[in-house]
Design a protein around this motif. Structure first.
Motif, PDB file in Angstrom:
ATOM      1  N   THR A  48       0.838  -1.193   0.000  1.00  0.00           N
ATOM      2  CA  THR A  48       0.000   0.000   0.000  1.00  0.00           C
ATOM      3  C   THR A  48       0.872   1.243   0.000  1.00  0.00           C
ATOM      4  OG1 THR A  48      -0.121   0.061   2.430  1.00  0.00           O
ATOM      5  CG2 THR A  48      -1.817  -1.192   1.270  1.00  0.00           C
ATOM      6  N   ARG A  49       0.344   2.313  -0.606  1.00  0.00           N
ATOM      7  CA  ARG A  49       0.994   3.622  -0.647  1.00  0.00           C
ATOM      8  C   ARG A  49       2.452   3.499  -1.115  1.00  0.00           C
ATOM      9  NH1 ARG A  49      -0.477   7.537   4.167  1.00  0.00           N
ATOM     10  NH2 ARG A  49      -0.177   8.972   2.406  1.00  0.00           N
ATOM     11  N   THR A  50       2.651   2.707  -2.148  1.00  0.00           N
ATOM     12  CA  THR A  50       3.998   2.347  -2.599  1.00  0.00           C
ATOM     13  C   THR A  50       4.110   2.499  -4.108  1.00  0.00           C
ATOM     14  OG1 THR A  50       4.297   0.747  -0.791  1.00  0.00           O
ATOM     15  CG2 THR A  50       5.691   0.476  -2.732  1.00  0.00           C
ATOM     16  N   LYS A  51       5.224   3.075  -4.550  1.00  0.00           N
ATOM     17  CA  LYS A  51       5.598   3.013  -5.952  1.00  0.00           C
ATOM     18  C   LYS A  51       7.050   2.568  -6.027  1.00  0.00           C
ATOM     19  CE  LYS A  51       7.014   7.879  -6.616  1.00  0.00           C
ATOM     20  NZ  LYS A  51       6.726   9.128  -7.368  1.00  0.00           N
ATOM     21  N   LEU A  52       7.425   2.026  -7.184  1.00  0.00           N
ATOM     22  CA  LEU A  52       8.795   1.538  -7.324  1.00  0.00           C
ATOM     23  C   LEU A  52       9.243   1.666  -8.768  1.00  0.00           C
ATOM     24  CD1 LEU A  52       9.047  -2.122  -8.098  1.00  0.00           C
ATOM     25  CD2 LEU A  52       6.869  -1.382  -7.125  1.00  0.00           C
ATOM     26  N   TRP A  53      10.549   1.722  -8.909  1.00  0.00           N
ATOM     27  CA  TRP A  53      11.191   1.609 -10.213  1.00  0.00           C
ATOM     28  C   TRP A  53      11.820   0.226 -10.276  1.00  0.00           C
ATOM     29  CZ3 TRP A  53      11.147   6.063  -7.344  1.00  0.00           C
ATOM     30  CH2 TRP A  53      10.651   7.214  -7.973  1.00  0.00           C
ATOM     31  N   LEU A  54      11.379  -0.595 -11.214  1.00  0.00           N
ATOM     32  CA  LEU A  54      11.935  -1.938 -11.398  1.00  0.00           C
ATOM     33  C   LEU A  54      13.101  -1.802 -12.369  1.00  0.00           C
ATOM     34  CD1 LEU A  54       9.815  -5.159 -11.973  1.00  0.00           C
ATOM     35  CD2 LEU A  54      12.210  -4.918 -12.622  1.00  0.00           C
ATOM     36  N   ILE A  55      14.324  -1.918 -11.851  1.00  0.00           N
ATOM     37  CA  ILE A  55      15.494  -1.564 -12.665  1.00  0.00           C
ATOM     38  C   ILE A  55      16.317  -2.759 -13.112  1.00  0.00           C
ATOM     39  CG2 ILE A  55      15.678   0.806 -11.861  1.00  0.00           C
ATOM     40  CD1 ILE A  55      17.671  -0.042  -9.771  1.00  0.00           C
ATOM     41  N   ALA A  56      16.029  -3.955 -12.596  1.00  0.00           N
ATOM     42  CA  ALA A  56      16.699  -5.163 -13.084  1.00  0.00           C
ATOM     43  C   ALA A  56      15.777  -6.343 -12.856  1.00  0.00           C
ATOM     44  CB  ALA A  56      18.034  -5.394 -12.370  1.00  0.00           C
ATOM     45  N   ARG A  57      15.769  -7.257 -13.801  1.00  0.00           N
ATOM     46  CA  ARG A  57      14.961  -8.472 -13.684  1.00  0.00           C
ATOM     47  C   ARG A  57      15.639  -9.580 -14.471  1.00  0.00           C
ATOM     48  NH1 ARG A  57      10.495  -8.733 -18.372  1.00  0.00           N
ATOM     49  NH2 ARG A  57      11.538 -10.739 -18.506  1.00  0.00           N
ATOM     50  N   PRO A  58      15.424 -10.843 -14.101  1.00  0.00           N
ATOM     51  CA  PRO A  58      15.996 -11.929 -14.901  1.00  0.00           C
ATOM     52  C   PRO A  58      15.524 -11.830 -16.353  1.00  0.00           C
ATOM     53  CG  PRO A  58      15.208 -12.766 -12.805  1.00  0.00           C
ATOM     54  CD  PRO A  58      14.739 -11.337 -12.902  1.00  0.00           C
ATOM     55  N   PRO A  65      20.037 -14.063 -12.704  1.00  0.00           N
ATOM     56  CA  PRO A  65      19.542 -14.558 -11.417  1.00  0.00           C
ATOM     57  C   PRO A  65      18.799 -13.591 -10.506  1.00  0.00           C
ATOM     58  CG  PRO A  65      21.894 -14.133 -11.260  1.00  0.00           C
ATOM     59  CD  PRO A  65      21.465 -13.758 -12.653  1.00  0.00           C
ATOM     60  N   PHE A  66      18.788 -12.279 -10.739  1.00  0.00           N
ATOM     61  CA  PHE A  66      18.293 -11.393  -9.683  1.00  0.00           C
ATOM     62  C   PHE A  66      17.391 -10.298 -10.248  1.00  0.00           C
ATOM     63  CE2 PHE A  66      21.585  -8.772 -11.399  1.00  0.00           C
ATOM     64  CZ  PHE A  66      21.365  -7.462 -10.977  1.00  0.00           C
ATOM     65  N   SER A  67      16.632  -9.672  -9.321  1.00  0.00           N
ATOM     66  CA  SER A  67      15.885  -8.472  -9.658  1.00  0.00           C
ATOM     67  C   SER A  67      16.242  -7.385  -8.658  1.00  0.00           C
ATOM     68  CB  SER A  67      14.370  -8.722  -9.645  1.00  0.00           C
ATOM     69  OG  SER A  67      13.900  -8.934  -8.325  1.00  0.00           O
ATOM     70  N   GLN A  68      16.050  -6.128  -9.054  1.00  0.00           N
ATOM     71  CA  GLN A  68      16.357  -5.001  -8.173  1.00  0.00           C
ATOM     72  C   GLN A  68      15.308  -3.925  -8.361  1.00  0.00           C
ATOM     73  OE1 GLN A  68      20.439  -3.810  -8.093  1.00  0.00           O
ATOM     74  NE2 GLN A  68      20.072  -1.931  -6.952  1.00  0.00           N
ATOM     75  N   TYR A  69      14.778  -3.435  -7.221  1.00  0.00           N
ATOM     76  CA  TYR A  69      13.771  -2.382  -7.215  1.00  0.00           C
ATOM     77  C   TYR A  69      14.314  -1.184  -6.442  1.00  0.00           C
ATOM     78  CZ  TYR A  69      10.622  -6.479  -7.817  1.00  0.00           C
ATOM     79  OH  TYR A  69      10.024  -7.638  -8.220  1.00  0.00           O
ATOM     80  N   GLU A  70      13.914   0.007  -6.874  1.00  0.00           N
ATOM     81  CA  GLU A  70      14.093   1.220  -6.077  1.00  0.00           C
ATOM     82  C   GLU A  70      12.712   1.565  -5.527  1.00  0.00           C
ATOM     83  OE1 GLU A  70      15.651   4.825  -4.412  1.00  0.00           O
ATOM     84  OE2 GLU A  70      16.596   2.979  -5.084  1.00  0.00           O
ATOM     85  N   MET A  71      12.536   1.434  -4.205  1.00  0.00           N
ATOM     86  CA  MET A  71      11.230   1.518  -3.556  1.00  0.00           C
ATOM     87  C   MET A  71      11.013   2.890  -2.918  1.00  0.00           C
ATOM     88  SD  MET A  71       9.930  -1.608  -3.891  1.00  0.00           S
ATOM     89  CE  MET A  71       8.675  -1.748  -2.613  1.00  0.00           C
ATOM     90  N   GLU A  72       9.752   3.367  -2.995  1.00  0.00           N
ATOM     91  CA  GLU A  72       9.334   4.579  -2.299  1.00  0.00           C
ATOM     92  C   GLU A  72       7.990   4.283  -1.636  1.00  0.00           C
ATOM     93  OE1 GLU A  72       7.590   8.858  -3.553  1.00  0.00           O
ATOM     94  OE2 GLU A  72       9.626   8.465  -4.321  1.00  0.00           O
ATOM     95  N   VAL A  73       7.979   4.240  -0.302  1.00  0.00           N
ATOM     96  CA  VAL A  73       6.783   3.881   0.452  1.00  0.00           C
ATOM     97  C   VAL A  73       6.369   5.081   1.300  1.00  0.00           C
ATOM     98  CG1 VAL A  73       5.749   2.219   2.040  1.00  0.00           C
ATOM     99  CG2 VAL A  73       7.598   1.486   0.519  1.00  0.00           C
ATOM    100  N   ALA A  74       5.189   5.616   1.036  1.00  0.00           N
ATOM    101  CA  ALA A  74       4.712   6.788   1.760  1.00  0.00           C
ATOM    102  C   ALA A  74       4.395   6.425   3.211  1.00  0.00           C
ATOM    103  CB  ALA A  74       3.475   7.355   1.070  1.00  0.00           C
ATOM    104  N   PRO A  75       4.449   7.416   4.113  1.00  0.00           N
ATOM    105  CA  PRO A  75       4.142   7.145   5.518  1.00  0.00           C
ATOM    106  C   PRO A  75       2.794   6.434   5.675  1.00  0.00           C
ATOM    107  CG  PRO A  75       5.055   9.328   5.308  1.00  0.00           C
ATOM    108  CD  PRO A  75       4.854   8.814   3.913  1.00  0.00           C
ATOM    109  N   GLY A  76       2.801   5.379   6.475  1.00  0.00           N
ATOM    110  CA  GLY A  76       1.619   4.563   6.664  1.00  0.00           C
ATOM    111  C   GLY A  76       1.494   3.426   5.683  1.00  0.00           C
ATOM    112  N   GLY A  77       2.312   3.408   4.657  1.00  0.00           N
ATOM    113  CA  GLY A  77       2.275   2.348   3.664  1.00  0.00           C
ATOM    114  C   GLY A  77       3.217   1.211   4.014  1.00  0.00           C
ATOM    115  N   GLY A  78       3.152   0.161   3.214  1.00  0.00           N
ATOM    116  CA  GLY A  78       4.017  -0.992   3.430  1.00  0.00           C
ATOM    117  C   GLY A  78       3.315  -2.267   3.044  1.00  0.00           C
ATOM    118  N   SER A  79       3.720  -3.374   3.686  1.00  0.00           N
ATOM    119  CA  SER A  79       3.155  -4.670   3.315  1.00  0.00           C
ATOM    120  C   SER A  79       3.277  -5.667   4.454  1.00  0.00           C
ATOM    121  CB  SER A  79       3.868  -5.226   2.081  1.00  0.00           C
ATOM    122  OG  SER A  79       3.320  -6.482   1.716  1.00  0.00           O
TER     123      SER A  79
END
Length: 276
Positions: A48-58, A65-79
């Motif tokens: 919730t309240r999250t956006k990300l840049w997906l910058i690497a994926r198999p 072998p790997f994936s990498q995200y740059e995550m931005e989670v607004a206050p109160g958001g998460g999982s």
């Protein structure tokens, strides 16, 4: 501890030139910070309240072998259910904001410089707190077990508590902040921070089987990628396939630092297609 770059998001103005420094080749890719706009963000189920840049994926034929995200989670958001992928291990590195990471019922406060390694099969949750978004890199990989070795234990630490280790015969101008013991063969990959002081360099073209994700946290340098010298700066991401020749020269004026992923400590597979 020093500052860490994080994407600003938004969209560039219509008056800006469209040409930039983005490169994609069969050996490497460079995603410059100007590409991290809101038009290429994603959302994730269970967050919730999250956006990300997906910058690497198999991606077959490039980096496996790997994936990498740059995550931005607004206050109160998460999982409460961050990743449904069975067998995945995770690395989190925080560049700003404040969050509570809960591992196995224990909560940890994560601020800028905080690092976590989460082994496969470990339940975890994340809640962004404070007044600013929690920003962090999230790397994922299917853990590759090895006979006689148990999976690693969780790690939660902050960069400020990990002294950088100078590379031999470099007078300290090239150093690595190692969050795990390189001799611990339970780990099948490492995520570290590499620092070059002005004038520091990789004095040969590294050419090896390990794949890399390199996110520039601070400073600028010129990087040799395959046959090309490329200028990079804070906020740029470099993605290197196996055997891509690489070298670096940090001209300054300040330190050049990047978050580095590489796979290690496992046999090469000999049967069947490469699957993880």
């Amino acid at each position: 501890m020093t500052g860490y770059y994080a994407p600003e998001g938004g969209l560039p103005p219509q008056t800006r030139l469209m040409t930039g420094r983005a490169i994609f080749t069969t050996a490497y890719a460079v995603i410059p910070k100007g590409c991290f706009s809101d038009i290429v963000t994603s959302a994730l189920p269970g967050w919730t309240r999250t956006k990300l840049w997906l910058i690497a994926r198999p991606m077959t034929g490039f980096s496996e072998p790997f994936s990498q995200y740059e995550m931005e989670v607004a206050p109160g958001g998460g999982s409460d259910a961050p990743d449904p992928e069975t067998g995945a291990e995770h690395w989190l590195f925080f560049t700003g904001g404040l969050a509570t990471l809960t591992l196995g019922g224990t909560g940890y406060e994560m601020d800028a410089g905080a690092y976590a390694y989460i082994p496969p099969g470990t339940p975890w949750t994340l809640l962004a707190e404070g007044t600013a978004p929690a920003r962090f890199h999230w790397l994922r990989k299917l853990y590759e077990p090895s006979p006689g070795l148990a999976p690693p234990a969780p790690i939660v630490i902050n960069e400020r508590d990990v002294p950088p280790i100078p590379m031999p015969d470099t007078n300290g101008v090239w150093a690595t902040t190692r969050f795990t013991d390189p001799a611990d063969l339970r780990h099948d990959a490492h995520v570290n921070i590499v620092t070059f002081q002005p004038g520091g360099l990789i004095p040969f073209e590294e050419t090896h089987v390990m794949e890399h994700g390199l996110y520039v946290l601070q400073g600028r340098a010129v990087y040799k990628l395959n046959q090309d010298w490329v200028e990079v700066e804070a906020g740029d991401f470099m993605w290197l396939r196996a055997y891509c020749p690489q070298a670096c020269y940090a001209a300054g004026p300040g330190p050049f630092r990047y978050l580095l992923y590489k796979d290690v400590n496992r046999h090469a597979r000999l049967r069947g297609p490469f699957t993880r």
